[in-house]
Design an enzyme around this catalytic site. Sequence first.
Site, PDB file in Angstrom:
ATOM      1  CE1 TYR A   1      -1.463  -3.842  -6.672  1.00 43.28           C
ATOM      2  CE2 TYR A   1      -2.704  -2.236  -6.632  1.00 43.28           C
ATOM      3  CZ  TYR A   1      -1.568  -2.759  -6.413  1.00 43.28           C
ATOM      4  OH  TYR A   1      -1.036  -2.106  -5.294  1.00 43.28           O
TER       5      TYR A   1
ATOM      6  CE  LYS B   1       7.733 -15.357  -1.493  1.00 43.99           C
ATOM      7  NZ  LYS B   1       8.841 -14.849  -0.732  1.00 43.99           N
TER       8      LYS B   1
ATOM      9  CG  ASP C   1      11.461 -12.924   0.279  1.00 49.63           C
ATOM     10  OD1 ASP C   1      11.258 -12.609  -0.710  1.00 49.63           O
ATOM     11  OD2 ASP C   1      11.570 -14.430   1.464  1.00 49.63           O
TER      12      ASP C   1
ATOM     13  CG  ASP D   1       1.266   0.198  -4.543  1.00 47.43           C
ATOM     14  OD1 ASP D   1       1.008   1.281  -4.266  1.00 47.43           O
ATOM     15  OD2 ASP D   1      -0.295  -0.256  -3.809  1.00 47.43           O
TER      16      ASP D   1
END
Length: 338
Positions: A124, A171, A204, A228
């Site tokens: 962002y 991740k 995930d 988010d």
Amino acid sequence: MTHRITLIPGDGIGTEITSAVVRIIEASGVEIKWDSFVAGAEALSRFGDPLPQPVLDSIRQNRVALKGPLTTPVGSGFASVNVRLRKTLDLYANLRPVRSLPGVKTPFGELDLVVVRENTEDLYSGLEHVVVPGVVESIKVITEKASTRIAKFAFEYAKQEGRKKVTAIHKANIMKLSDGLFLDCFRKVAVDYPDIAADDKIVDNACMQLVMRPQQFDVLLLENLYGDIISDLAAGLVGGLGIVPGANIGELGAVFEAVHGSAPDIAGMGIANPTAMLQSAILMLRYLNERDAAALIEKALIHTFAAKDVRTKDLGGTASTMEFTEAVVASMKELASA
Ligand code: NAI
């Protein structure tokens, strides 16, 4: 003690749900002097700016604001007011407690978890450029400073609210440097909180676990983009954005808000559900250390859902905003005198 708080009723259904919440807070006995400000679409048409400077000055001075939804003007070149608020006041922590309410049926059973999202960096940062035609880079920024302060926020929140575990979601198996740094900072901070369990999950897998065994989670800590996505996913587990609260918290102040929008399709009809806004106000009262009033209002809300046949239209009922509000006030009186 009288608290002084900036109130931004907001656009669309904002006025209806904030006046409902102000009514309930007043009935709880907490004394608040509200400094009310126009922002959003109305401020844009009146003052040429959806976030006029006096609103920011008031939040800086009072350090706490309760905010209704703001319409982001489409195509007029204005950035989201919500994003501007977060950036200007450096509200680095986004907090979203997610808890099921009695009688709001979902396939996921009883749930009570909290999503903590880093609000200031990651993808962002707006650093995007064309390298050569047909190739674009978008830069993910993760810093030790921001990762450490959000990890500390998550553990401090867990400690204060009697939570047992913080799970970092990442991740780092693929983004070894950026998510690796976020994870390292989390692990370093965790050492200072030996009474709170700390673990981590790859994003995930975390998504799959959230819809298969969500009860295993307590506090989730995420970077901006994963946060988010997962905060909305988590809201969906308990019935959607219409009931969950939100807060954006920084060192200079805190803004408490419902996470849904201004609902222009039902604005002015008196049928909006004030629950999300009320739950945000409950978070605000805890932040102000008005813990008894927060607990009483929360119990009254749960009691209203569990014991009374009063629901607004979005939850399948016929009650107006004010009928639902008065039912919560009546529950509060019943519980206080029990
Ligand atoms: P929305 O959340 O306003 O509405 C989506 C649907 O949910 C509508 O059918 C609406 O009637 C319903 N809904 C939302 N809140 C409700 C409530 N409290 N009670 C009953 N029903 C409710 O989302 P939409 O239509 O995408 O956005 C409308 C405007 O709100 C846009 O200008 C958008 O930019 C803004 N917005 C502002 C936010 C904020 O200030 N935090 C967050 C999301 C959107």
